[in-house]
Scaffold this motif. Structure first.
Motif, short mmCIF file in Angstrom:
data_model
loop_
_atom_site.label_atom_id
_atom_site.label_comp_id
_atom_site.label_asym_id
_atom_site.label_seq_id
_atom_site.Cartn_x
_atom_site.Cartn_y
_atom_site.Cartn_z
N ALA A 148 41.05 31.25 34.24
CA ALA A 148 39.65 31.84 34.69
C ALA A 148 38.52 30.93 33.64
O ALA A 148 37.34 31.18 34.16
N GLU A 149 38.88 30.48 32.65
CA GLU A 149 37.92 29.60 31.85
C GLU A 149 37.28 28.36 32.65
O GLU A 149 36.33 27.89 32.45
N ALA A 150 38.27 27.99 33.52
CA ALA A 150 37.88 26.99 34.47
C ALA A 150 37.21 27.33 35.83
O ALA A 150 36.49 26.64 36.36
N THR A 151 37.63 28.56 36.22
CA THR A 151 37.10 28.79 37.58
C THR A 151 36.25 29.95 37.65
O THR A 151 35.46 30.15 38.61
N GLY A 152 36.05 30.76 36.61
CA GLY A 152 35.38 31.83 36.37
C GLY A 152 36.23 33.00 36.87
O GLY A 152 37.14 32.95 37.57
N PRO A 153 36.08 33.98 36.24
CA PRO A 153 36.74 35.57 36.39
C PRO A 153 36.62 35.84 37.93
O PRO A 153 35.76 35.94 38.41
N GLY A 154 38.00 36.09 38.29
CA GLY A 154 37.92 36.41 39.91
C GLY A 154 37.59 35.67 41.05
O GLY A 154 37.09 36.06 42.08
N ARG A 155 37.53 34.21 40.49
CA ARG A 155 37.08 33.31 41.61
C ARG A 155 38.27 32.36 41.72
O ARG A 155 38.87 31.76 40.82
N CYS B 131 42.93 41.96 31.43
CA CYS B 131 43.61 42.86 32.36
C CYS B 131 42.46 44.01 32.93
O CYS B 131 41.52 43.96 32.21
N GLY B 132 42.96 44.46 34.04
CA GLY B 132 41.98 45.49 34.61
C GLY B 132 40.53 45.23 34.93
O GLY B 132 40.20 44.28 35.43
N ASP B 133 39.63 46.16 34.23
CA ASP B 133 38.25 46.02 34.59
C ASP B 133 37.64 44.97 33.98
O ASP B 133 36.47 44.63 34.26
N ARG B 134 38.32 44.41 32.97
CA ARG B 134 37.77 43.18 32.35
C ARG B 134 37.98 41.89 32.97
O ARG B 134 37.12 40.98 32.90
N MET B 135 38.72 42.09 33.99
CA MET B 135 39.17 40.81 34.69
C MET B 135 39.24 41.32 36.40
O MET B 135 40.09 41.12 36.97
N PRO B 136 37.92 41.57 37.09
CA PRO B 136 38.16 42.09 38.15
C PRO B 136 37.71 41.03 39.26
O PRO B 136 37.80 39.76 38.94
N LEU B 137 38.44 41.16 40.41
CA LEU B 137 38.19 40.25 41.38
C LEU B 137 37.02 40.21 42.08
O LEU B 137 36.25 41.35 42.25
N THR B 138 36.54 39.17 42.75
CA THR B 138 35.13 39.13 43.48
C THR B 138 35.63 39.58 44.83
O THR B 138 36.70 39.60 45.36
N GLY C 271 41.14 32.37 38.61
CA GLY C 271 40.30 33.68 38.39
C GLY C 271 40.84 34.56 37.28
O GLY C 271 40.24 35.52 37.17
N HIS C 272 42.21 34.20 36.89
CA HIS C 272 42.83 35.26 35.76
C HIS C 272 43.02 34.42 34.43
O HIS C 272 43.09 33.51 34.47
N GLY C 273 43.21 35.20 33.57
CA GLY C 273 43.70 34.80 32.33
C GLY C 273 43.11 33.65 31.72
O GLY C 273 41.57 33.44 31.94
#
Length: 306
Positions: free
Chosen positions: A73-80, A203-210, A68-70
């Motif tokens: 996240a290209e593989a999982t989706g952001p915050g997932r 970082c930050g708001d560009r990569m929020p958790l779900t 979900g990070h960095g």
């Protein structure tokens, strides 16, 4: 001793997710390894300065971009989490530990987790830390049983179908510093570090958790930082805690971190706690970061030997 350039590498997880990690190697013999586990809404690339300090002492460094990070996240989706769910976080840490062990056999290995990464690192050490030479937690959440209420609310949202909804899990931390220059002044007193975080696309708001991710991590935190959780840590495992007294993540006056130190000490582990006056969350990016890094290096030298 000098540092070789940073390398981006990939590791396939048990559930097929392509994990991206960074590796930094010293020029010359490797006398130990440190795996860094980063925090929420950031990524492994932010630890390059720390890696430089470590490789200068002959220590190889590796750091995942967590699910979900960095770049992962290209593989999982952001915050997932991806297919493996929350349990995959600690499995991923173990997988990278095995890579380090294969590449640098016979040298001591240390796990270092920051913030959310402190939860993952602690839980990973509880699950399979028998071969670790030490555990370092920076900006740790500590003992926070009150998060159990948040977990219940978040899990209800997930059950209602909102698991993939983005969540502002960090916004409240800035409240003690209002009126503030930015929404992330709680990270550090150094405005250049805060601005670098704000400008970082990962970082930050560009990569929020779900909602589902936060539920999983908060639940892991409650379980790992409990008497039952720390009982699973290997006997004699040395632990270093580095926290800022004004870090809102670790409680008022670092009370939650001090409580974790107490739990670990009661478990019979050798614990060293440093609470830095006026320091905020990212102690390795604080105005007194040289002091913090020196304390870390002194502790590591004692565990890694010559």
């Amino acid at each position: 001793m000098t540092t070789r350039s940073e390398e981006l590498r990939q590791l396939e997880a048990a559930d097929g997710v392509r994990l991206v990690y960074r590796r930094w190697l010293p020029e010359g013999a490797v006398r130990g390894t440190v795996q860094v586990v980063h925090g929420a809404s950031e990524h492994s690339g932010r630890y390059a300065r720390l890696a430089g300090a470590l490789t200068a002492r002959g220590i190889a460094v590796a750091a995942l971009d967590l699910r979900g990070h960095g770049r992962t996240a290209e593989a999982t989706g952001p915050g997932r989490f991806g297919p493996g769910g929350g349990a995959a976080l600690t499995a991923d840490v173990r997988a990278l530990q095995e890579v380090a062990a294969a590449e640098h056999p016979g040298v001591p290995r240390v796990l270092l987790g920051h913030s959310m990464g402190s939860v993952v690192a602690l839980a990973a050490a509880e699950e399979s830390g028998g071969d670790l030479a030490g555990l370092v937690l920076t900006g740790p959440i500590g003992v926070a049983p009150h998060l159990a209420e948040s977990v219940a609310v978040l899990e209800a949202s997930v059950a209602a179908g909102a698991g993939d909804a983005s969540l502002d899990a960090l916004g409240a931390f800035n409240q003690p510093f209002e009126p503030a220059r930015t929404p992330f002044d709680w990270l550090s007193r150094d405005p250049a570090e805060v601005d670098a975080y704000l400008a970082d696309p990962y970082c930050g708001d560009r990569m929020p958790l779900t909602t589902a991710y936060a539920a999983g991590v908060f639940g892991l935190s409650v379980r790992a930082a409990s008497e039952e959780g720390v009982a699973a840590l290997p006997a004699g495992l040395p632990v270093l805690l580095l926290a800022g007294r004004r870090d809102p993540v670790g409680g008022v006056d670092a009370a939650q971190v001090t409580a974790l130190a107490g739990l670990l000490t009661a478990r019979g582990l050798p614990v060293e706690l440093h609470v830095y006056e006026d320091a905020r969350h990212e102690v390795l990016n604080e105005t007194n970061r040289d002091e913090v890094t020196a304390d870390l290096l002194t502790w590591l030298d004692a565990r890694l030997g010559g």
